[in-house]
Design a protein around this motif. Structure first.
Motif, PDB file in Angstrom:
ATOM      1  N   VAL A 140      -3.586  -6.145  -2.766  1.00 54.93           N
ATOM      2  CA  VAL A 140      -3.602  -6.572  -1.355  1.00 54.93           C
ATOM      3  C   VAL A 140      -3.983  -8.126  -1.314  1.00 54.93           C
ATOM      4  N   ASN A 141      -4.861  -8.507  -1.836  1.00 60.87           N
ATOM      5  CA  ASN A 141      -5.086  -9.901  -1.707  1.00 60.87           C
ATOM      6  C   ASN A 141      -3.783 -10.821  -2.159  1.00 60.87           C
ATOM      7  N   GLU A 142      -3.210 -10.509  -2.974  1.00 56.07           N
ATOM      8  CA  GLU A 142      -1.928 -11.111  -3.420  1.00 56.07           C
ATOM      9  C   GLU A 142      -0.933 -10.963  -2.287  1.00 56.07           C
ATOM     10  N   LEU A 143      -0.804  -9.948  -1.605  1.00 57.83           N
ATOM     11  CA  LEU A 143      -0.146  -9.924  -0.247  1.00 57.83           C
ATOM     12  C   LEU A 143      -0.497 -10.753   0.919  1.00 57.83           C
ATOM     13  N   VAL A 144      -1.834 -11.045   0.864  1.00 59.57           N
ATOM     14  CA  VAL A 144      -2.278 -11.932   1.872  1.00 59.57           C
ATOM     15  C   VAL A 144      -2.103 -13.203   1.476  1.00 59.57           C
ATOM     16  N   ALA A 154      -5.533  -6.242   5.642  1.00 55.37           N
ATOM     17  CA  ALA A 154      -5.811  -5.799   4.357  1.00 55.37           C
ATOM     18  C   ALA A 154      -7.112  -4.857   4.240  1.00 55.37           C
ATOM     19  N   ARG A 155      -8.019  -5.045   5.241  1.00 52.33           N
ATOM     20  CA  ARG A 155      -9.001  -4.149   4.992  1.00 52.33           C
ATOM     21  C   ARG A 155      -8.825  -2.628   5.279  1.00 52.33           C
ATOM     22  N   HIS A 156      -7.591  -2.449   5.757  1.00 48.22           N
ATOM     23  CA  HIS A 156      -7.232  -1.012   6.218  1.00 48.22           C
ATOM     24  C   HIS A 156      -5.971  -0.853   5.321  1.00 48.22           C
ATOM     25  N   HIS A 157      -5.440  -1.416   4.403  1.00 49.42           N
ATOM     26  CA  HIS A 157      -4.145  -1.096   3.683  1.00 49.42           C
ATOM     27  C   HIS A 157      -4.568   0.024   2.734  1.00 49.42           C
ATOM     28  N   LYS A 160      -5.595  -0.822  -0.874  1.00 47.93           N
ATOM     29  CA  LYS A 160      -6.465  -2.037  -0.875  1.00 47.93           C
ATOM     30  C   LYS A 160      -7.626  -1.784  -2.282  1.00 47.93           C
ATOM     31  N   ASN A 161      -7.438  -0.658  -3.001  1.00 48.61           N
ATOM     32  CA  ASN A 161      -8.212  -0.583  -4.064  1.00 48.61           C
ATOM     33  C   ASN A 161      -7.508  -0.742  -5.538  1.00 48.61           C
ATOM     34  N   VAL A 162      -6.302  -1.242  -5.102  1.00 50.66           N
ATOM     35  CA  VAL A 162      -5.348  -1.412  -6.582  1.00 50.66           C
ATOM     36  C   VAL A 162      -5.888  -2.828  -7.170  1.00 50.66           C
TER      37      VAL A 162
END
Length: 248
Positions: A140-144, A154-157, A160-162
């Motif tokens: 998710v951080n890479e997507l951000v 991202a907080r609700h994706h 998000k735990n991957v």
């Protein structure tokens, strides 16, 4: 410096795969460690316990007292521990694929050395402002970073735990290593995603800004995470820089 830490199972998990501890070396320097295990019922427990206990034990035998030595030591130790976790995983079928996040802090009166891999975090609370020191190694951080989703989204994706980096998964332990200045009254917070997925920065800031003891602050942060659902194990560690040595 005053140190406190707490870990809790949360409200949804059957076991706690987080591991946390603080260690002191022969020169009186201090190492704080938090690990969040991944990879099955037993594997995550083993990987996180290995990372913290092995690094802590080896740290207690050292005699160095500078940030330069701290950076060299922790780089070597994380690389070595990554190999150890992989070897253990390959030896036992029920541990195959295990891994762990790791955030480590070697703290001095005026500086702190932070190493991290995965999505466990380090924050600095300074002059009333909360600053995230580590970067999540997550999908998710890479997507951000690529601008494909917002930080709020991202907080609700659903993914998000991957995480895309951890100890025990790849022969290349691609961790981050940085040094930050400290001043009196700074607070360092280390935590697992069981806190940050449940409690936002504004709530964390309010707790750290309060006049509670570090232990009380740890307890309150865990209470907030549980009140928000407690979907994961929750571990927090707070170091307050008051200019004093930590009692052994």
């Amino acid at each position: 410096m005053e140190v406190a830490f707490r870990t809790a199972i949360g409200k949804q998990r059957e076991d706690n795969q987080d591991y946390v501890d603080v260690f002191t070396n022969q020169a009186g320097q201090h190492l704080a460690l938090i690990a969040d295990g991944i990879g099955g019922h037993q594997g995550g427990d083993v990987a996180s316990a290995m990372a913290v206990s092995h690094l802590g034990h080896d740290f207690e035998l050292t005699e160095w007292a500078t940030t330069r030595e701290a950076r060299a030591w922790i780089s070597q130790q994380i690389t070595s521990e990554n190999r150890s976790i992989i070897e253990k995983s390959n030896q036992f079928a029920d541990l195959n694929g295990m891994g762990t996040t790791l955030v480590a802090a070697v703290y001095f009166t005026s500086e702190v050395v932070i190493a991290s891999i995965g999505d466990s975090r380090a924050y600095l609370f300074q002059d009333g402002q909360l600053r995230q020191l580590t970067e999540d190694h997550s999908l998710v951080n890479e997507l951000v970073k690529r601008g494909e989703i917002s930080r709020q989204a991202a907080r609700h994706h659903p993914q998000k735990n991957v995480i895309i980096r951890s100890l025990g998964i790849s022969r290349d332990a691609n961790f981050d290593l940085n040094t930050y200045p400290l001043v009196l009254e700074d607070q360092l917070l280390l935590c697992t995603d069981g806190l940050t997925n449940m409690v936002d920065d504004q709530q964390i800031t309010a707790v750290l800004a309060s006049h509670q003891t570090p232990t009380q602050k740890c307890d309150q942060l865990i209470d907030l995470a549980n009140a928000a659902g407690g979907l994961d194990n929750i571990t927090v560690l707070i170091v307050t820089n008051d200019g004093r040595k930590v009692a052994s």
